[in-house]
Design an enzyme around this catalytic site. Structure first.
Site, short mmCIF file in Angstrom:
data_model
loop_
_atom_site.label_atom_id
_atom_site.label_comp_id
_atom_site.label_asym_id
_atom_site.label_seq_id
_atom_site.Cartn_x
_atom_site.Cartn_y
_atom_site.Cartn_z
N VAL A 6 -3.54 4.93 0.80
CA VAL A 6 -4.99 4.79 1.02
C VAL A 6 -5.24 3.28 1.05
O VAL A 6 -5.91 2.70 0.19
CB VAL A 6 -5.79 5.49 -0.10
N HIS A 7 -4.64 2.65 2.08
CA HIS A 7 -4.48 1.19 2.15
C HIS A 7 -5.70 0.40 1.66
O HIS A 7 -5.59 -0.47 0.79
CB HIS A 7 -4.22 0.76 3.60
N ASP A 8 -6.85 0.68 2.30
CA ASP A 8 -8.00 -0.20 2.11
C ASP A 8 -8.52 -0.18 0.68
O ASP A 8 -8.99 -1.21 0.17
CB ASP A 8 -9.12 0.19 3.09
N TYR A 12 -0.01 12.05 7.75
CA TYR A 12 1.25 11.36 7.46
C TYR A 12 2.42 12.33 7.52
O TYR A 12 3.50 11.98 7.99
CB TYR A 12 1.18 10.64 6.10
N THR A 33 0.83 -1.22 0.00
CA THR A 33 0.00 0.00 0.00
C THR A 33 0.86 1.27 0.00
O THR A 33 0.44 2.29 -0.52
CB THR A 33 -0.98 0.02 1.19
#
Ligand code: BDR
Ligand code: CA
Length: 324
Positions: free
Chosen positions: A245-247, A231, A196
């Site tokens: 925006v990992h998910d 971040y 990610t």
């Protein structure tokens, strides 16, 4: 044919972008969203999920609330939640109050029933702690084999974001994660921080999203910019003015599996270590004889991921409207 999926979320900023991508991509059929405790208390996660679906005009997608705590541990969400970074996630997303309501059925019961009724037809994407999944396995041992595929956002090989050894989703309920990785799912794909963090979204790309002027594009731009600020303050990515925006990467990988690059390896979860609780132990160098049980994404492609967000959140063309 559109791919059917159920999303298990702890909304959460990046969860909200994942929900919008899943709810609006023309190749996907978002059957339902289940909610688990994680980024914020489960009631807030549910409220944020309902707000997100209402905002993009998908109030028709049912939302089921699940576990408010890990399956074993009592020391989360407090006091460990105090470690959660309010700069990255918000108790209440900046969207209008929800007008829709959650369903009465608890998430694990819904998951058991939904996957049994359409065995092998629905992909489950889990982007929060794995408590709901472990609870479903406990009441329905056939649940894993009824899932077409399980895609998990979680874990890390060479990165971490909560302890030096662990990523949040796995660390928040390590016993649940351990059970999930031991269960007989047909296919597990793990999208860890290593992948990610290669699919960063920049401030300039947020401006590009916002220029589309749709509910999803403006909300995702605002939310990702909020993440970028968080971040920058706490976990610099090495690329200025950008954040993972990992998910949403998991949802993108269901649409286009080429977005991630995987290796089939064994993964187990550390639940006992003094310093390593919640570590995803990924045997990518084959140091053991443990059988591969997971397709781990070591890389993700930034440009097609951002292009997918942009195309999906752009105003619908007449042909898309006709097709949906
Ligand atoms: C994961 O933890 C949460 O903060 C995010 O929503 C994501 O699912 C990243 O470690
Ligand atoms: Ca999440």
């Amino acid at each position: 044919m559109r791919k059917k999926l159920i999303l298990d979320v702890d909304t959460g900023t990046d969860d909200a972008v994942a929900i919008m991508l899943a709810g609006l991509h023309p190749d996907l059929d978002l059957v339902a969203v289940t909610v688990v405790n994680g980024n914020v208390p489960v009631e807030n996660c549910t409220d944020n999920t309902l707000r997100t679906l209402d905002w993009i005009g998908r109030s028709d997608i049912p939302v089921y609330q699940g576990l408010s705590h890990p399956i074993v541990r009592e020391d989360f969400p407090t006091p460990r939640a105090t470690k959660r970074d309010p700069k990255v996630h918000m108790a209440v997303l900046p969207l209008p109050a929800a007008t829709s309501a959650k369903q009465d059925l608890p998430a694990p019961i819904f998951l058991s029933q939904a996957f049994a009724e359409q065995a092998g037809e629905i992909t489950l994407i889990a982007v929060g702690p794995l408590s709901n999944l472990a609870a479903t396995i406990a009441i329905d041992p056939r649940f894993p084999e009824n899932c077409a595929e399980l895609i998990i956002m979680g874990g890390a090989v060479n990165k971490s974001n909560i302890t030096p050894s662990a990523e949040f989703n796995i660390w928040a309920d390590p016993e649940a994660a351990a059970q999930v990785f031991r269960a007989p799912f047909r296919k597990i794909t793990l999208v860890p921080l290593d992948a990610t963090h290669e699919a960063l979204v920049s401030k300039d790309q947020c401006d590009m999203l916002r220029a589309h002027g749709t509910p999803a594009s403006t909300a995702s731009a605002d939310i990702i910019e909020h993440r970028i600020k968080g971040y920058e303050a706490n976990q610099p990515t090495g690329t200025p003015q950008s954040a993972p925006v990992h998910d949403a990467v998991c949802v993108a990988a269901l649409v286009d599996p080429q977005i991630i690059e995987t290796q089939h390896v064994n993964v187990v979860i550390e639940t006992l270590g003094e310093y390593t609780i919640g570590r995803t132990v990924v045997d990518h160098e084959r140091r053991t004889t443990r059988v591969p049980n997971c397709h781990v994404a070591f890389h993700a492609k930034r440009e097609p991921f951002v292009a997918m967000l942009s195309q999906t959140f752009a105003p619908a063309t007449p042909s898309q409207v006709k097709a949906s």
